[in-house]
Design an enzyme around this catalytic site. Structure first.
Site, mmCIF file in Angstrom:
data_model
loop_
_atom_site.group_PDB
_atom_site.id
_atom_site.type_symbol
_atom_site.label_atom_id
_atom_site.label_comp_id
_atom_site.label_asym_id
_atom_site.label_seq_id
_atom_site.Cartn_x
_atom_site.Cartn_y
_atom_site.Cartn_z
ATOM 1 N N GLN A 204 0.811 -1.218 0.000
ATOM 2 C CA GLN A 204 0.000 0.000 0.000
ATOM 3 C C GLN A 204 0.844 1.269 0.000
ATOM 4 O O GLN A 204 0.315 2.364 0.171
ATOM 5 C CB GLN A 204 -0.928 -0.001 1.220
ATOM 6 C CG GLN A 204 -1.896 -1.158 1.275
ATOM 7 C CD GLN A 204 -2.904 -1.172 0.141
ATOM 8 O OE1 GLN A 204 -3.081 -0.191 -0.566
ATOM 9 N NE2 GLN A 204 -3.581 -2.299 -0.045
ATOM 10 N N LYS A 227 -1.416 -3.317 -7.133
ATOM 11 C CA LYS A 227 -1.635 -2.174 -6.252
ATOM 12 C C LYS A 227 -1.014 -0.898 -6.826
ATOM 13 O O LYS A 227 -1.219 0.190 -6.284
ATOM 14 C CB LYS A 227 -1.002 -2.426 -4.879
ATOM 15 C CG LYS A 227 -1.394 -3.727 -4.210
ATOM 16 C CD LYS A 227 -2.807 -3.733 -3.714
ATOM 17 C CE LYS A 227 -3.039 -4.951 -2.809
ATOM 18 N NZ LYS A 227 -4.440 -5.072 -2.365
ATOM 19 N N CYS A 370 -8.754 -8.607 5.213
ATOM 20 C CA CYS A 370 -7.658 -9.546 5.507
ATOM 21 C C CYS A 370 -6.803 -9.034 6.652
ATOM 22 O O CYS A 370 -5.571 -9.167 6.641
ATOM 23 C CB CYS A 370 -6.797 -9.800 4.271
ATOM 24 S SG CYS A 370 -7.647 -10.675 2.952
#
Length: 411
Positions: A204, A227, A370
């Site tokens: 991220q 991502k 998650c």
């Protein structure tokens, strides 16, 4: 150079997208009729940038097998694949001798790192399952419970590393639930002070912040292409070569071997080839390189301004709505990438997400992301709603979300 004080307040001016993404004009059906889709689920999978799609099409027209082929297209494809490694190395500030292994995704990369782990690993309970379960499966994971502040959490990590030697500290670069960015230089110094290495889950982070492995003292870094605006299941593990060269090959098969005898005597390669048996995801690796080049071309200073302005607009809008409560991991970390998680009083997270999609054509994420231990720690074991954005997001997407939520809560 941009002068921050001259920038109008984020809520008072339109903010245009920074990049062109594939499918930006996609329409979806809603209860009110067709509507342009507002993709606010970048943290799950960011849409491909058009530059990446163009690069993929160019590579696809010359696609062939890699490495051992003598044909012209095989050589071209091999050159593209190996060049992608160097693009990764440069983008994250890797050292000259760092090994760059292409994997299926971040999860696969961390499983490879766990496969090569020579001792204990210390990890926080706030992690994505990808940075928790592989370590637990080794039987050598020591889980530290995060505190309300990062300062207290750092003290707990220090105490754990001091009480007994560990080989590795594994941490997230930015929370996939709240977007909070952890101070990586400090964590790296903390680990090294106690003789441990550090692995950073940057899934991220890489699309949002500059990273420098050598400058930050990071030993291993992992991330996924999907991502960072690249399609396909492809990821990266980059880091120091010794543990990877000492470990048994991650997969047994062609490409990982220097010699195979019928009597079972096998000589394995060192370096990336040792852990890349079989035909690699060449187009996935090439797409990652194209995406990293595109992000670098946009520039992290501009990306930072864009995300800060959109986050300000988002946070202020959410905070105005009755019953909407934003989540955070630490009380003392302010820096965030483009992610916000929240709950809505009286509404289940799935019901909020379905309402936004079905009535307004807005795509968000709901659930536990998650990160079950973290959601339980935050007091929301049933989950939350997550909004995330990136280069293809403009202020119109944020305003649509706030307006839709205001309608939901009757504001």
């Amino acid at each position: 150079m941009t002068v921050i004080v001259d920038r109008p307040h984020a809520a008072a001016r339109p903010i245009a997208p920074l990049g062109d993404v594939v499918g930006a004009g996609q329409n979806v059906f809603t209860a009110a009729g067709p509507a342009r889709y507002a993709n606010l689920d970048y943290a799950a999978s960011a849409p491909a940038l058009t530059e990446v799609a163009d690069g993929l099409n160019s590579a696809l027209s010359q696609y062939a097998s890699v490495h051992r082929g003598a044909g012209a297209l095989s050589q071209v494809t091999t050159a593209r694949y190996e060049s992608a490694r160097e693009t990764v190395r440069r983008f994250v500030g890797g050292r000259a001798d760092d090994t760059v292994v292409f994997t299926r995704n971040t999860t696969d990369a961390i499983n490879l790192a766990a496969h090569a782990l020579p001792g204990d690993v210390v990890v926080l309970d706030i992690e994505h399952h990808a940075n928790l379960l592989p370590w637990q499966r080794t039987g050598r994971a020591r889980i530290v419970l995060a505190a309300a502040t990062f300062e207290e959490t750092a003290e707990a990590l220090e105490a754990e590393l001091a009480v007994s030697p560990a080989a590795l500290l594994a941490v997230t670069g930015a929370s996939n639930v709240t977007g909070e960015v952890l101070p990586l230089r400090r964590l790296s110094a903390l680990a090294h002070r106690h003789g441990a290495r550090i692995l950073v889950d940057a899934a991220q982070l890489v699309a949002h912040r500059p990273i420098n492995l050598a400058g930050y003292g990071i030993d291993y870094l992992v991330f996924s292409g999907h991502k960072v605006y690249a399609p396909f299941g492809a990821g990266v593990l980059i880091g120091r070569p010794d543990w990877l060269d000492a470990a048994q090959p991650y997969l047994a098969g062609g490409g990982a071997t220097a010699r195979v005898d019928a009597d079972g005597q096998t000589a394995w390669h060192t370096g990336a080839a040792r852990h890349e048996a079989g035909s690699p995801n060449v187009l996935g690796a090439v797409s990652i390189a194209a995406a990293l080049d595109a992000v670098k071309g946009t520039g992290f200073e501009l990306i930072g301004y864009h995300e800060r302005d959109l986050l300000t607009r988002l946070d202020e809008g959410l905070d105005r709505l009755p019953g909407v409560r934003r989540l955070h991991v630490f009380d003392d970390l302010a820096d965030r990438v483009g992610i916000a998680a929240f709950t809505v009083d009286g509404h289940a997270p799935r019901a909020v997400a379905e309402y936004l999609n079905d009535r307004h054509g807005i795509g968000v994420r709901d659930g536990k992301f998650c990160a079950h231990p973290l959601l339980a720690r935050l007091g929301h074991p049933e989950g939350a709603v997550r909004v995330s954005f990136g280069l293809g997001t403009g202020s119109g997407d944020i305003d649509r979300l706030i307006s839709a939520l205001a309608e939901l809560v009757g504001a």
